[in-house]
Scaffold this motif. Structure first.
Motif, PDB file in Angstrom:
ATOM      1  N   GLU A  40       0.832  -1.198   0.000  1.00 24.21           N
ATOM      2  CA  GLU A  40       0.000   0.000   0.000  1.00 24.21           C
ATOM      3  C   GLU A  40       0.870   1.252   0.000  1.00 24.21           C
ATOM      4  N   GLY A  41       0.409   2.291  -0.666  1.00 22.96           N
ATOM      5  CA  GLY A  41       1.141   3.551  -0.696  1.00 22.96           C
ATOM      6  C   GLY A  41       0.186   4.730  -0.622  1.00 22.96           C
ATOM      7  N   VAL A  42       0.742   5.933  -0.746  1.00 20.74           N
ATOM      8  CA  VAL A  42      -0.093   7.136  -0.660  1.00 20.74           C
ATOM      9  C   VAL A  42       0.018   7.951  -1.945  1.00 20.74           C
ATOM     10  N   ILE A  43      -1.072   8.611  -2.269  1.00 27.54           N
ATOM     11  CA  ILE A  43      -1.085   9.521  -3.422  1.00 27.54           C
ATOM     12  C   ILE A  43      -2.104  10.630  -3.142  1.00 27.54           C
ATOM     13  N   GLY A  44      -1.979  11.738  -3.864  1.00 25.98           N
ATOM     14  CA  GLY A  44      -2.962  12.807  -3.717  1.00 25.98           C
ATOM     15  C   GLY A  44      -2.835  13.526  -2.390  1.00 25.98           C
ATOM     16  N   GLY A  45      -3.969  13.865  -1.797  1.00 32.11           N
ATOM     17  CA  GLY A  45      -3.984  14.594  -0.535  1.00 32.11           C
ATOM     18  C   GLY A  45      -3.314  13.800   0.584  1.00 32.11           C
ATOM     19  N   ALA A  46      -3.546  12.495   0.608  1.00 33.82           N
ATOM     20  CA  ALA A  46      -2.946  11.647   1.652  1.00 33.82           C
ATOM     21  C   ALA A  46      -1.420  11.708   1.560  1.00 33.82           C
ATOM     22  N   ALA A  47      -0.902  11.770   0.336  1.00 32.69           N
ATOM     23  CA  ALA A  47       0.549  11.850   0.145  1.00 32.69           C
ATOM     24  C   ALA A  47       1.054  13.234   0.547  1.00 32.69           C
ATOM     25  N   TYR A  48       0.260  14.250   0.253  1.00 30.85           N
ATOM     26  CA  TYR A  48       0.655  15.600   0.669  1.00 30.85           C
ATOM     27  C   TYR A  48       0.744  15.669   2.193  1.00 30.85           C
ATOM     28  N   ASP A  49      -0.239  15.055   2.880  1.00 31.10           N
ATOM     29  CA  ASP A  49      -0.232  15.062   4.353  1.00 31.10           C
ATOM     30  C   ASP A  49       1.015  14.363   4.898  1.00 31.10           C
ATOM     31  N   ALA A  50       1.404  13.257   4.246  1.00 28.68           N
ATOM     32  CA  ALA A  50       2.528  12.464   4.766  1.00 28.68           C
ATOM     33  C   ALA A  50       3.887  13.003   4.315  1.00 28.68           C
ATOM     34  N   TYR A  51       3.964  13.473   3.056  1.00 25.35           N
ATOM     35  CA  TYR A  51       5.278  13.822   2.493  1.00 25.35           C
ATOM     36  C   TYR A  51       5.334  15.215   1.854  1.00 25.35           C
ATOM     37  N   SER A  52       4.268  16.008   2.027  1.00 25.78           N
ATOM     38  CA  SER A  52       4.206  17.360   1.452  1.00 25.78           C
ATOM     39  C   SER A  52       4.286  17.377  -0.075  1.00 25.78           C
ATOM     40  N   HIS A  53       3.916  16.251  -0.720  1.00 30.54           N
ATOM     41  CA  HIS A  53       3.878  16.196  -2.187  1.00 30.54           C
ATOM     42  C   HIS A  53       2.821  15.166  -2.613  1.00 30.54           C
ATOM     43  N   PRO A  54       2.019  15.478  -3.666  1.00 30.10           N
ATOM     44  CA  PRO A  54       0.953  14.528  -4.045  1.00 30.10           C
ATOM     45  C   PRO A  54       1.461  13.245  -4.720  1.00 30.10           C
ATOM     46  N   TYR A  55       2.697  13.269  -5.245  1.00 28.51           N
ATOM     47  CA  TYR A  55       3.290  12.037  -5.813  1.00 28.51           C
ATOM     48  C   TYR A  55       4.752  11.994  -5.376  1.00 28.51           C
ATOM     49  N   PRO A  56       4.973  11.611  -4.106  1.00 28.38           N
ATOM     50  CA  PRO A  56       6.323  11.693  -3.542  1.00 28.38           C
ATOM     51  C   PRO A  56       7.246  10.588  -4.059  1.00 28.38           C
ATOM     52  N   GLU A  57       8.539  10.758  -3.825  1.00 27.67           N
ATOM     53  CA  GLU A  57       9.553   9.774  -4.249  1.00 27.67           C
ATOM     54  C   GLU A  57       9.221   8.380  -3.743  1.00 27.67           C
ATOM     55  N   GLU A  58       8.725   8.280  -2.494  1.00 30.10           N
ATOM     56  CA  GLU A  58       8.401   6.979  -1.884  1.00 30.10           C
ATOM     57  C   GLU A  58       7.380   6.233  -2.748  1.00 30.10           C
ATOM     58  N   GLN A  62       7.664   2.777  -5.335  1.00 30.82           N
ATOM     59  CA  GLN A  62       6.713   1.654  -5.255  1.00 30.82           C
ATOM     60  C   GLN A  62       6.033   1.432  -6.605  1.00 30.82           C
ATOM     61  N   ALA A  63       5.630   2.529  -7.267  1.00 28.93           N
ATOM     62  CA  ALA A  63       4.880   2.431  -8.524  1.00 28.93           C
ATOM     63  C   ALA A  63       5.736   1.834  -9.636  1.00 28.93           C
ATOM     64  N   ARG A  64       7.020   2.185  -9.632  1.00 31.46           N
ATOM     65  CA  ARG A  64       7.903   1.689 -10.700  1.00 31.46           C
ATOM     66  C   ARG A  64       8.147   0.193 -10.561  1.00 31.46           C
ATOM     67  N   ILE A  65       8.177  -0.303  -9.322  1.00 30.64           N
ATOM     68  CA  ILE A  65       8.428  -1.734  -9.082  1.00 30.64           C
ATOM     69  C   ILE A  65       7.185  -2.576  -9.398  1.00 30.64           C
ATOM     70  N   ALA A  66       5.999  -2.022  -9.130  1.00 34.36           N
ATOM     71  CA  ALA A  66       4.760  -2.812  -9.208  1.00 34.36           C
ATOM     72  C   ALA A  66       4.463  -3.296 -10.625  1.00 34.36           C
ATOM     73  N   ASP A  67       3.747  -4.436 -10.719  1.00 30.06           N
ATOM     74  CA  ASP A  67       3.273  -4.924 -12.015  1.00 30.06           C
ATOM     75  C   ASP A  67       1.965  -4.238 -12.398  1.00 30.06           C
ATOM     76  N   ALA A  68       1.219  -3.810 -11.386  1.00 32.11           N
ATOM     77  CA  ALA A  68      -0.045  -3.118 -11.641  1.00 32.11           C
ATOM     78  C   ALA A  68      -0.388  -2.283 -10.415  1.00 32.11           C
ATOM     79  N   ILE A  69      -1.161  -1.235 -10.654  1.00 33.10           N
ATOM     80  CA  ILE A  69      -1.522  -0.311  -9.574  1.00 33.10           C
ATOM     81  C   ILE A  69      -3.039  -0.186  -9.517  1.00 33.10           C
ATOM     82  N   LEU A  70      -3.568  -0.256  -8.305  1.00 31.77           N
ATOM     83  CA  LEU A  70      -4.999  -0.060  -8.108  1.00 31.77           C
ATOM     84  C   LEU A  70      -5.181   1.209  -7.291  1.00 31.77           C
ATOM     85  N   LEU A  71      -5.897   2.171  -7.887  1.00 37.43           N
ATOM     86  CA  LEU A  71      -6.028   3.477  -7.237  1.00 37.43           C
ATOM     87  C   LEU A  71      -7.489   3.755  -6.883  1.00 37.43           C
ATOM     88  N   GLY A  72      -7.702   4.382  -5.729  1.00 38.60           N
ATOM     89  CA  GLY A  72      -9.065   4.750  -5.328  1.00 38.60           C
ATOM     90  C   GLY A  72      -9.454   6.058  -5.997  1.00 38.60           C
TER      91      GLY A  72
END
Ligand code: NAD
Length: 361
Positions: A40-58, A62-72
Motif C-alpha cells: 500500500e502507498g499514498v497519493i494525492g492529498g494523503a501523500a501531501y499530508d505524509a510527504y508534502s507532495h501529491p506524488y512523492p519519491e516513496e 513503489q509504482a515503478r516496481i509494481a506490475d499493476a496499480i490499483l487506485l481509489g
C-alpha cells in the motif's frame, strides 16, 4: 512468479472503496490460487499530508516496481487552496506521466439489471458493452506551440497544436487492436480525416497496423458521426480508438449512457501492458466516511487489472459474474437504487460480491 500490486487508496471515499476491492483480491488469493503480493502507498492529498507532495519519491519507487496499480480516488476540499503543483490531482498526472501510461481504456458497460438508470431508453442501452481506447499523452493537450499571443492589431489570439507522430499513432493502434482481440474483434477508429491532415495520417497509420491483426474487423468513423451514433445506437460498437481530445469527450458521453458513475472502471496502460486501474469517479467528499459509496467501479477495476496486466482472463470473468449475481439478487448501494430496492452499505456490497465470488469456485 508472484506479481506485485500497489494499492493507492488516495482520499475521500478512496479508502472505503479500495478496502472492498482488496477483499475481492483476498478471495482470489485464498480460493482461486491468485499469486500476488499487495503493498500500500499514498497519493494525492494523503501523500501531501505524509510527504508534502501529491506524488512523492516513496510512491514513485513503489509504482515503478509494481506490475499493476490499483487506485481509489484523489481530492478533497481541504487541499483546494494549495498551490496548483501540490494539489492532489497533480499526483494523478504525475504518476501517469512517470509511468508512460499512454493508453486509456474506458469501458461503458450497462448491466441489464440497471438499464433503468440510463437517460436513454432501456432497449437502446441494456447490455451495453463498449470499450473506448483513448490516447492519453499526446495530441492537442500536449502539442506545442501553444499559448495566447497578441496580434499586430492588438487583438489577442489563443492557439494550440494538434500533432501526432506515426509512432504515437502506431502504439495506441496496437493497444486497441490487442484489446479488440480479447473482445468481439471489432474496432472502430474515430478521426476527422476529412478536415485535419493529422487525422489523415492517423487513418493511414491505423490501416497499416491493421494488417498485423487480420482477425479484427476495422472500420473508420468521423468524430461528429461517432458522437451521434453513440447516442443513437451505442450497441453497434465493440472497441473504439481515438486521439486524446476526441477520446476525452466521447468517453464521458459513453460513460453517461450508463447513468451511474459508481459503476465504471478504467485503466491506463504503458507499452508493456503495465497499468493503473481506477474507478472513473472522484473522491466524493460529500459522502466520504459514511460507508455508503458504491464500491463496484473499483471492484470492476480489479477485474480489468487481472485481464489487462496479469493475463488472468478467467479470474476477471469470475469477478464480473459475481458482480452480476449480486445485482441480480437486487442489492444496490444508494446511488443506483430505485424504489423497492434493497439498499446496502459499501462494506455490505463488498461482502456480497466476495460471497458470490466464493460461490463460483
Ligand atoms: P465525484 O466523482 O467525486 O462526485 C460526483 C458525484 O457523484 C457526487 O455527488 C458523489 O457523491 C457521487 N459519487 C461519486 N462516486 C460515487 C460512488 N462510488 N458511489 C456513490 N456516489 C458517488 O466528482 P466531484 O464532486 O466533481 O469531485 C470531488 C473531488 O474528486 C475533487 O477534488 C476532484 O478534483 C476529485 N476527482 C478525482 C478524480 C480521480 O481521482 N480520478 C476524478 C474526478 C474528480
Amino acid at each position: 512468479m508472484t506479481k506485485q500490486i500497489l494499492v493507492l487508496p488516495g482520499d475521500g471515499i478512496g479508502k472505503e472503496i479500495i478496502a472492498e476491492a482488496v477483499k475481492i483480491l483476498a478471495v482470489l488469493c485464498d480460493d482461486f490460487a491468485l499469486d500476488v503480493e499487495i503493498t500500500e502507498g499514498v497519493i494525492g492529498g494523503a501523500a501531501y499530508d505524509a510527504y508534502s507532495h501529491p506524488y512523492p519519491e516513496e510512491t514513485k519507487t513503489q509504482a515503478r516496481i509494481a506490475d499493476a496499480i490499483l487506485l481509489g480516488s484523489v481530492g478533497g476540499y481541504e487541499y483546494d487552496k494549495l498551490p496548483r503543483d501540490l494539489r492532489p490531482e497533480r499526483g494523478l498526472l504525475g504518476i501517469r506521466a512517470d509511468l508512460g501510461l499512454f493508453s486509456n481504456l474506458r469501458p461503458a458497460i450497462l448491466n441489464t439489471e440497471l438499464a433503468d438508470a440510463s437517460s436513454l431508453k432501456p432497449e437502446v442501452v441494456a447490455g451495453l458493452d463498449i470499450m473506448i481506447v483513448r490516447e492519453l499523452t499526446g495530441g492537442i493537450y500536449f502539442g506545442e506551440p501553444r499559448g495566447i499571443r497578441e496580434l499586430e492589431s492588438g487583438e489577442k489570439q489563443g492557439y494550440n497544436t494538434l500533432i501526432y507522430k506515426e509512432s504515437e499513432i502506431e502504439r495506441i493502434a496496437h493497444s486497441a487492436f490487442k484489446i479488440a482481440m480479447k473482445r468481439d474483434k471489432r474496432l472502430c477508429s474515430v478521426d476527422k480525416a476529412n478536415v485535419l491532415e493529422v487525422m489523415e495520417l492517423w487513418h493511414e497509420v491505423v490501416e497499416r497496423v491493421a494488417k498485423e491483426y487480420p482477425e479484427v474487423e476495422l472500420s473508420h468513423m468521423y468524430v461528429d458521426n461517432a458522437a451521434m451514433q453513440l447516442v443513437k445506437d451505442p450497441k453497434q460498437f465493440d472497441v473504439m480508438v481515438t486521439g486524446n481530445m476526441f477520446g476525452d469527450i466521447l468517453s464521458d458521453a459513453a460513460a453517461m449512457l450508463t447513468g451511474s458513475i459508481g459503476m465504471l472502471p478504467s485503466a491506463s496502460l504503458d507499452i508493456n501492458g503495465k497499468g493503473m486501474y481506477e474507478p472513473i469517479h472522484g473522491s466524493a467528499p460529500d459522502i466520504a466516511g459514511k460507508n455508503i459509496a458504491n464500491p463496484l467501479a473499483t471492484i470492476m477495476s480489479v477485474s480489468m487489472l487481472l485481464r489487462y496486466s496479469l493475463d488472468e482472463e478467467a479470474l476477471a470473468q469470475k469477478i464480473d459474474a459475481a458482480v452480476e449475481a449480486v445485482l441480480k439478487n437486487g442489492l444496490r448501494t444508494q446511488d443506483i437504487a430505485t424504489d423497492g430496492d434493497h439498499v446496502v452499505s459499501t462494506s455490505a456490497m463488498g461482502d456480497a460480491v466476495a460471497i458470490a465470488l466464493r460461490d463460483l469456485k
